[in-house]
Design a protein around this motif. Structure first.
Motif, PDB file in Angstrom:
ATOM      1  N   ILE A   6      34.704  46.639  37.556  1.00 10.79           N
ATOM      2  CA  ILE A   6      34.705  45.999  38.949  1.00 10.79           C
ATOM      3  C   ILE A   6      33.188  46.199  39.374  1.00 10.79           C
ATOM      4  CG2 ILE A   6      37.032  45.644  39.691  1.00 10.79           C
ATOM      5  CD1 ILE A   6      36.730  47.934  41.575  1.00 10.79           C
ATOM      6  N   ILE A  11      39.077  47.449  44.851  1.00 15.05           N
ATOM      7  CA  ILE A  11      39.842  46.034  44.328  1.00 15.05           C
ATOM      8  C   ILE A  11      41.198  46.579  44.811  1.00 15.05           C
ATOM      9  CG2 ILE A  11      40.602  46.851  42.030  1.00 15.05           C
ATOM     10  CD1 ILE A  11      39.840  43.815  41.150  1.00 15.05           C
ATOM     11  N   THR A  12      41.897  45.390  45.394  1.00 14.11           N
ATOM     12  CA  THR A  12      43.348  45.429  45.663  1.00 14.11           C
ATOM     13  C   THR A  12      44.300  45.440  44.715  1.00 14.11           C
ATOM     14  OG1 THR A  12      43.850  43.127  46.315  1.00 14.11           O
ATOM     15  CG2 THR A  12      42.932  44.494  47.811  1.00 14.11           C
ATOM     16  N   GLN A  15      45.042  41.873  43.319  1.00  9.88           N
ATOM     17  CA  GLN A  15      43.909  41.300  42.640  1.00  9.88           C
ATOM     18  C   GLN A  15      44.056  41.937  41.313  1.00  9.88           C
ATOM     19  OE1 GLN A  15      40.845  42.657  45.305  1.00  9.88           O
ATOM     20  NE2 GLN A  15      40.047  40.552  45.549  1.00  9.88           N
ATOM     21  N   LYS A  18      46.749  39.756  39.210  1.00  5.48           N
ATOM     22  CA  LYS A  18      46.145  38.466  38.891  1.00  5.48           C
ATOM     23  C   LYS A  18      45.248  38.616  37.706  1.00  5.48           C
ATOM     24  CE  LYS A  18      44.504  34.250  40.555  1.00  5.48           C
ATOM     25  NZ  LYS A  18      44.360  33.753  39.104  1.00  5.48           N
ATOM     26  N   MET A  19      44.104  39.652  37.770  1.00  2.00           N
ATOM     27  CA  MET A  19      43.365  39.926  36.831  1.00  2.00           C
ATOM     28  C   MET A  19      43.807  40.104  35.245  1.00  2.00           C
ATOM     29  SD  MET A  19      40.447  42.367  38.209  1.00  2.00           S
ATOM     30  CE  MET A  19      39.525  42.821  36.757  1.00  2.00           C
ATOM     31  N   SER A  25      49.057  33.663  40.431  1.00  2.00           N
ATOM     32  CA  SER A  25      48.477  33.383  41.566  1.00  2.00           C
ATOM     33  C   SER A  25      48.650  34.508  42.466  1.00  2.00           C
ATOM     34  CB  SER A  25      48.846  31.912  42.256  1.00  2.00           C
ATOM     35  OG  SER A  25      50.170  32.210  42.899  1.00  2.00           O
ATOM     36  N   GLY A  26      47.552  34.751  43.554  1.00  2.00           N
ATOM     37  CA  GLY A  26      47.799  35.843  44.363  1.00  2.00           C
ATOM     38  C   GLY A  26      48.859  35.759  45.193  1.00  2.00           C
ATOM     39  N   ALA A  29      52.145  37.876  44.353  1.00  2.00           N
ATOM     40  CA  ALA A  29      51.906  39.565  44.436  1.00  2.00           C
ATOM     41  C   ALA A  29      53.062  40.071  45.141  1.00  2.00           C
ATOM     42  CB  ALA A  29      50.548  39.888  44.905  1.00  2.00           C
ATOM     43  N   ARG A  48      50.680  45.436  48.065  1.00  2.00           N
ATOM     44  CA  ARG A  48      49.796  44.686  47.284  1.00  2.00           C
ATOM     45  C   ARG A  48      48.069  44.859  47.688  1.00  2.00           C
ATOM     46  NH1 ARG A  48      52.236  40.201  50.784  1.00  2.00           N
ATOM     47  NH2 ARG A  48      50.859  39.492  52.143  1.00  2.00           N
ATOM     48  N   LYS A  51      44.327  49.688  47.810  1.00  2.00           N
ATOM     49  CA  LYS A  51      42.914  49.843  47.540  1.00  2.00           C
ATOM     50  C   LYS A  51      42.657  50.584  46.377  1.00  2.00           C
ATOM     51  CE  LYS A  51      40.807  48.360  51.893  1.00  2.00           C
ATOM     52  NZ  LYS A  51      39.998  49.241  53.079  1.00  2.00           N
TER      53      LYS A  51
END
Length: 79
Positions: A6, A11-12, A15, A18-19, A25-26, A29, A48, A51
């Motif tokens: 990143i 990043i959460t 996220q 999803k990655m 889709s977000g 989560a 979700r 951090k």
């Protein structure tokens, strides 16, 4: 263990889900974390919005184990 690169301070968890294609889709989560166990640094995590920063380890059973590689301590490459 795979590494997730990143270019931000954090990043959460949503996220990352999803990655890693754990969700498509977000919006999924919250549901995913209610139905599946996910570990951050060997502790169960259900938020979700958690951090994740440089060096954190995320274990998504059935998907994979990932190490976050980002900007340590929020530093930037300003010269």
């Amino acid at each position: 263990m795979e590494e997730l690169e990143i270019n931000t301070e954090f990043i959460t968890l949503g996220q990352i889900l999803k990655m890693t294609d754990a969700i498509s889709s977000g919006g999924m989560a919250k549901w995913f974390l209610e139905e599946h166990v996910v570990y951050v640094n060997d502790e169960e995590e259900k938020r979700r919005g958690k951090k994740l920063r440089d060096g954190d380890i995320v274990n998504i059973p059935g998907v994979g184990k990932y190490k976050v590689n980002g900007i340590p301590n929020g530093q930037t490459d300003v010269h």
